[in-house]
Design a protein around this motif. Structure first.
Motif, PDB file in Angstrom:
ATOM      1  N   ASN A 180     -70.884  63.644  38.922  1.00  0.00           N
ATOM      2  CA  ASN A 180     -71.760  62.825  38.081  1.00  0.00           C
ATOM      3  C   ASN A 180     -72.876  63.670  37.471  1.00  0.00           C
ATOM      4  OD1 ASN A 180     -70.310  60.516  38.675  1.00  0.00           O
ATOM      5  ND2 ASN A 180     -71.750  59.744  40.180  1.00  0.00           N
ATOM      6  N   LEU A 181     -73.511  64.514  38.306  1.00  0.00           N
ATOM      7  CA  LEU A 181     -74.578  65.378  37.823  1.00  0.00           C
ATOM      8  C   LEU A 181     -74.046  66.394  36.813  1.00  0.00           C
ATOM      9  CD1 LEU A 181     -76.292  66.009  41.276  1.00  0.00           C
ATOM     10  CD2 LEU A 181     -77.213  64.617  39.417  1.00  0.00           C
ATOM     11  N   PHE A 182     -72.862  66.917  37.087  1.00  0.00           N
ATOM     12  CA  PHE A 182     -72.191  67.865  36.213  1.00  0.00           C
ATOM     13  C   PHE A 182     -71.908  67.220  34.857  1.00  0.00           C
ATOM     14  CE2 PHE A 182     -68.243  70.889  36.183  1.00  0.00           C
ATOM     15  CZ  PHE A 182     -68.798  71.582  35.122  1.00  0.00           C
ATOM     16  N   ALA A 183     -71.408  65.992  34.890  1.00  0.00           N
ATOM     17  CA  ALA A 183     -71.108  65.269  33.649  1.00  0.00           C
ATOM     18  C   ALA A 183     -72.380  64.996  32.849  1.00  0.00           C
ATOM     19  CB  ALA A 183     -70.388  63.961  33.967  1.00  0.00           C
ATOM     20  N   GLU A 184     -73.465  64.661  33.555  1.00  0.00           N
ATOM     21  CA  GLU A 184     -74.734  64.433  32.866  1.00  0.00           C
ATOM     22  C   GLU A 184     -75.172  65.687  32.111  1.00  0.00           C
ATOM     23  OE1 GLU A 184     -76.776  61.741  32.695  1.00  0.00           O
ATOM     24  OE2 GLU A 184     -75.683  60.364  34.000  1.00  0.00           O
ATOM     25  N   ALA A 185     -74.988  66.857  32.745  1.00  0.00           N
ATOM     26  CA  ALA A 185     -75.360  68.115  32.094  1.00  0.00           C
ATOM     27  C   ALA A 185     -74.438  68.411  30.915  1.00  0.00           C
ATOM     28  CB  ALA A 185     -75.316  69.255  33.109  1.00  0.00           C
ATOM     29  N   LEU A 186     -73.139  68.178  31.088  1.00  0.00           N
ATOM     30  CA  LEU A 186     -72.182  68.432  30.008  1.00  0.00           C
ATOM     31  C   LEU A 186     -72.419  67.505  28.821  1.00  0.00           C
ATOM     32  CD1 LEU A 186     -68.870  68.939  32.019  1.00  0.00           C
ATOM     33  CD2 LEU A 186     -69.992  70.639  30.576  1.00  0.00           C
ATOM     34  N   ARG A 187     -72.819  66.289  29.099  1.00  0.00           N
ATOM     35  CA  ARG A 187     -73.016  65.309  28.030  1.00  0.00           C
ATOM     36  C   ARG A 187     -74.077  65.764  27.032  1.00  0.00           C
ATOM     37  NH1 ARG A 187     -76.238  60.909  27.199  1.00  0.00           N
ATOM     38  NH2 ARG A 187     -75.321  59.343  25.803  1.00  0.00           N
ATOM     39  N   LYS A 188     -75.010  66.600  27.472  1.00  0.00           N
ATOM     40  CA  LYS A 188     -76.086  67.089  26.609  1.00  0.00           C
ATOM     41  C   LYS A 188     -75.645  68.250  25.717  1.00  0.00           C
ATOM     42  CE  LYS A 188     -79.531  65.869  30.127  1.00  0.00           C
ATOM     43  NZ  LYS A 188     -80.542  66.406  31.071  1.00  0.00           N
ATOM     44  N   GLN A 189     -74.429  68.786  25.971  1.00  0.00           N
ATOM     45  CA  GLN A 189     -73.975  69.972  25.251  1.00  0.00           C
ATOM     46  C   GLN A 189     -73.192  69.604  23.992  1.00  0.00           C
ATOM     47  OE1 GLN A 189     -75.273  72.657  26.779  1.00  0.00           O
ATOM     48  NE2 GLN A 189     -75.881  71.296  28.448  1.00  0.00           N
ATOM     49  N   ASN A 190     -73.220  70.514  23.040  1.00  0.00           N
ATOM     50  CA  ASN A 190     -72.381  70.394  21.843  1.00  0.00           C
ATOM     51  C   ASN A 190     -71.007  70.970  22.179  1.00  0.00           C
ATOM     52  OD1 ASN A 190     -71.034  70.708  19.384  1.00  0.00           O
ATOM     53  ND2 ASN A 190     -72.878  71.292  18.271  1.00  0.00           N
ATOM     54  N   PRO A 191     -69.955  70.153  22.219  1.00  0.00           N
ATOM     55  CA  PRO A 191     -68.639  70.641  22.657  1.00  0.00           C
ATOM     56  C   PRO A 191     -68.025  71.689  21.727  1.00  0.00           C
ATOM     57  CG  PRO A 191     -68.465  68.418  21.779  1.00  0.00           C
ATOM     58  CD  PRO A 191     -69.932  68.716  21.875  1.00  0.00           C
ATOM     59  N   LYS A 192     -68.587  71.848  20.529  1.00  0.00           N
ATOM     60  CA  LYS A 192     -68.045  72.820  19.584  1.00  0.00           C
ATOM     61  C   LYS A 192     -68.665  74.211  19.752  1.00  0.00           C
ATOM     62  CE  LYS A 192     -66.996  69.334  16.057  1.00  0.00           C
ATOM     63  NZ  LYS A 192     -67.236  68.897  14.647  1.00  0.00           N
ATOM     64  N   LYS A 193     -69.739  74.280  20.559  1.00  0.00           N
ATOM     65  CA  LYS A 193     -70.426  75.561  20.763  1.00  0.00           C
ATOM     66  C   LYS A 193     -70.199  76.055  22.190  1.00  0.00           C
ATOM     67  CE  LYS A 193     -74.107  74.658  17.400  1.00  0.00           C
ATOM     68  NZ  LYS A 193     -75.582  74.570  17.194  1.00  0.00           N
ATOM     69  N   PRO A 194     -70.239  77.376  22.394  1.00  0.00           N
ATOM     70  CA  PRO A 194     -70.006  77.905  23.741  1.00  0.00           C
ATOM     71  C   PRO A 194     -71.107  77.535  24.725  1.00  0.00           C
ATOM     72  CG  PRO A 194     -70.640  79.661  22.231  1.00  0.00           C
ATOM     73  CD  PRO A 194     -70.415  78.445  21.398  1.00  0.00           C
ATOM     74  N   ILE A 195     -70.705  77.339  25.952  1.00  0.00           N
ATOM     75  CA  ILE A 195     -71.613  77.028  27.046  1.00  0.00           C
ATOM     76  C   ILE A 195     -71.578  78.191  28.037  1.00  0.00           C
ATOM     77  CG2 ILE A 195     -72.146  75.441  28.939  1.00  0.00           C
ATOM     78  CD1 ILE A 195     -70.547  73.303  27.404  1.00  0.00           C
ATOM     79  N   TRP A 196     -72.737  78.759  28.339  1.00  0.00           N
ATOM     80  CA  TRP A 196     -72.829  79.832  29.326  1.00  0.00           C
ATOM     81  C   TRP A 196     -72.809  79.228  30.730  1.00  0.00           C
ATOM     82  CZ3 TRP A 196     -73.553  85.140  28.214  1.00  0.00           C
ATOM     83  CH2 TRP A 196     -73.824  85.456  26.883  1.00  0.00           C
ATOM     84  N   ILE A 197     -71.996  79.797  31.598  1.00  0.00           N
ATOM     85  CA  ILE A 197     -71.999  79.415  33.007  1.00  0.00           C
ATOM     86  C   ILE A 197     -71.917  80.674  33.859  1.00  0.00           C
ATOM     87  CG2 ILE A 197     -70.962  77.129  32.718  1.00  0.00           C
ATOM     88  CD1 ILE A 197     -68.306  78.370  33.540  1.00  0.00           C
ATOM     89  N   GLU A 198     -72.426  80.584  35.057  1.00  0.00           N
ATOM     90  CA  GLU A 198     -72.366  81.710  35.975  1.00  0.00           C
ATOM     91  C   GLU A 198     -70.979  81.772  36.614  1.00  0.00           C
ATOM     92  OE1 GLU A 198     -74.796  83.257  39.944  1.00  0.00           O
ATOM     93  OE2 GLU A 198     -75.737  81.849  38.530  1.00  0.00           O
ATOM     94  N   ASN A 199     -70.491  82.979  36.813  1.00  0.00           N
ATOM     95  CA  ASN A 199     -69.193  83.159  37.457  1.00  0.00           C
ATOM     96  C   ASN A 199     -69.241  82.613  38.886  1.00  0.00           C
ATOM     97  OD1 ASN A 199     -66.529  84.089  37.644  1.00  0.00           O
ATOM     98  ND2 ASN A 199     -67.179  85.995  38.610  1.00  0.00           N
ATOM     99  N   GLU A 200     -68.316  81.731  39.211  1.00  0.00           N
ATOM    100  CA  GLU A 200     -68.273  81.097  40.529  1.00  0.00           C
ATOM    101  C   GLU A 200     -66.848  81.116  41.075  1.00  0.00           C
ATOM    102  OE1 GLU A 200     -70.945  80.124  41.980  1.00  0.00           O
ATOM    103  OE2 GLU A 200     -72.386  79.795  40.353  1.00  0.00           O
ATOM    104  N   SER A 201     -66.748  81.030  42.388  1.00  0.00           N
ATOM    105  CA  SER A 201     -65.446  80.774  42.991  1.00  0.00           C
ATOM    106  C   SER A 201     -65.162  79.283  42.869  1.00  0.00           C
ATOM    107  CB  SER A 201     -65.426  81.210  44.457  1.00  0.00           C
ATOM    108  OG  SER A 201     -66.358  80.454  45.199  1.00  0.00           O
ATOM    109  N   ARG A 202     -64.002  78.858  43.318  1.00  0.00           N
ATOM    110  CA  ARG A 202     -63.662  77.439  43.224  1.00  0.00           C
ATOM    111  C   ARG A 202     -64.613  76.573  44.043  1.00  0.00           C
ATOM    112  NH1 ARG A 202     -58.693  75.172  41.754  1.00  0.00           N
ATOM    113  NH2 ARG A 202     -57.772  77.240  41.865  1.00  0.00           N
TER     114      ARG A 202
END
Length: 351
Positions: free
Chosen positions: A195-217
């Protein structure tokens, strides 16, 4: 005043204007809820079980009557609590499916003059949306680097430079290592993390790149959605290089202030992978306050783990960026320039 039944589309704007009440039980709320909502249970955990069992065995009519029998004596307490907390008398309400519990709470509040907006389909509608959103296709760029290269700090600086970022570790309340939970709040459930992840994604422009930190699964005990994790592995990765001295210094800034007993427990969790001798040496260094020594000891293990994880990424989509001895502002400029190798021309806004 009468209630208004609202769709999820209406909900997004209204929730920024009015407080939200979750009419489900405490257990349901603890498992997951719409972020920033407040729990006002119509039926508590045990009462919900009683009514649910009765519904299955004897039908909705008897279950409804039993529900009113259980909650009726508390009506005045619920009203007093809500009136005290929300004197403006404008409220948004939801329950599991937008059914009996939110209807009862809405009815109660309208009786004392509240303007009520009730979410059609309830939490289930919201949860379906958040579940789907974290599994959509996104344009990602992954910020990599060995432990201590300052990836989280760089991510925050990128956000200040008007870049889109998602701080997965921040959402997960965990820094992604055996030491990652020290000094952090309790991790959310997997469902609430999404839910928190979706809230953060909802604020992003899906046509532009999103920076994320490299993580394991896994981030602590939380697991990233498979589809999103596979997108991370396929995305371009910028591998940050820093000197060992810089890395040890940065880690010491964050971890040397933490309780020694918790640091020792984190080391012991890695004992099978570190071996007895290295574990003993690290614990001795922590007790003596020799932070550079125990951190250097741990980096031997974490560097090997990072190299192993790096090999999982798509071939030909990883570039190394040497930021050794580089100040933060210049580091961000170099990151944005490196981004152009994958996502078009970079224009320095200060030019």
């Amino acid at each position: 005043m009468a209630e208004q039944l609202i769709s999820l589309d209406d909900f997004w704007s209204l929730r920024d204007q009015f407080p939200m009440l979750d009419a489900r039980s405490e257990g349901e709320f603890e498992q997951s809820h719409i972020p920033n909502s407040i729990n006002i249970p119509i039926l508590n955990n045990s009462e919900r079980i009683v009514v649910g069992t009765l519904y299955k065995e004897r039908g909705s009519e008897e279950a409804t009557i039993k529900g009113f029998e259980l909650v009726g004596p508390r009506f005045h307490l619920i009203l007093k609590e809500v009136l005290k907390k929300f004197p403006e008398k404008k409220i948004l309400i939801y329950c599991w499916r937008g059914g009996m519990r939110s209807q009862i709470l809405s009815w109660l509040l309208t009786m004392v003059g509240f303007e009520v907006f009730r979410l059609k389909g309830g939490y289930k509608t919201y949860r379906t949306y958040s579940f789907d959103l974290v599994r959509r296709e996104w344009v990602l760029i992954v910020l990599g680097g060995k432990t201590g290269t300052g990836k989280t700090r760089l991510l925050q600086s990128l956000q200040e430079s008007d870049e889109q970022i998602i701080d997965l570790e921040g959402l997960a309340n965990h820094k992604g290592s055996s030491f990652g939970s020290i000094g952090q709040p309790a991790q959310p459930t997997v469902e609430q993390f999404e839910n928190l992840f979706a809230e953060a994604l909802r604020k992003q422009n899906p046509k532009k790149p999103i920076w994320i930190e490299n993580e394991s699964r896994k981030i602590g005990r939380l697991i990233l959605p498979d589809k999103f994790y596979l997108q991370m592995l396929a995305a371009p990765l910028i591998d940050i290089l820093k000197t060992d001295e810089e890395r040890v210094e940065l880690i010491a800034e964050e971890y040397a202030v933490l309780p020694a007993d918790e640091l020792i427990l984190a080391v012991l969790r890695l004992k099978k992978r570190l071996g007895g001798l290295r574990t003993s040496q690290a614990i001795e260094a922590i007790v003596e306050g020799n932070h550079a020594e125990w951190i250097s000891n741990m980096l031997i293990y974490y560097d090997k783990a990072y190299i192993f994880d790096l090999e999982k990424h798509a071939e030909g989509k990883t570039i190394q960026l040497d930021l050794r001895g580089i100040d933060p502002d210049t580091s961000i400029k170099k990151l944005l320039e490196a981004k152009t190798q994958f996502h078009g021309k970079y224009t320095n806004k200060t030019d």
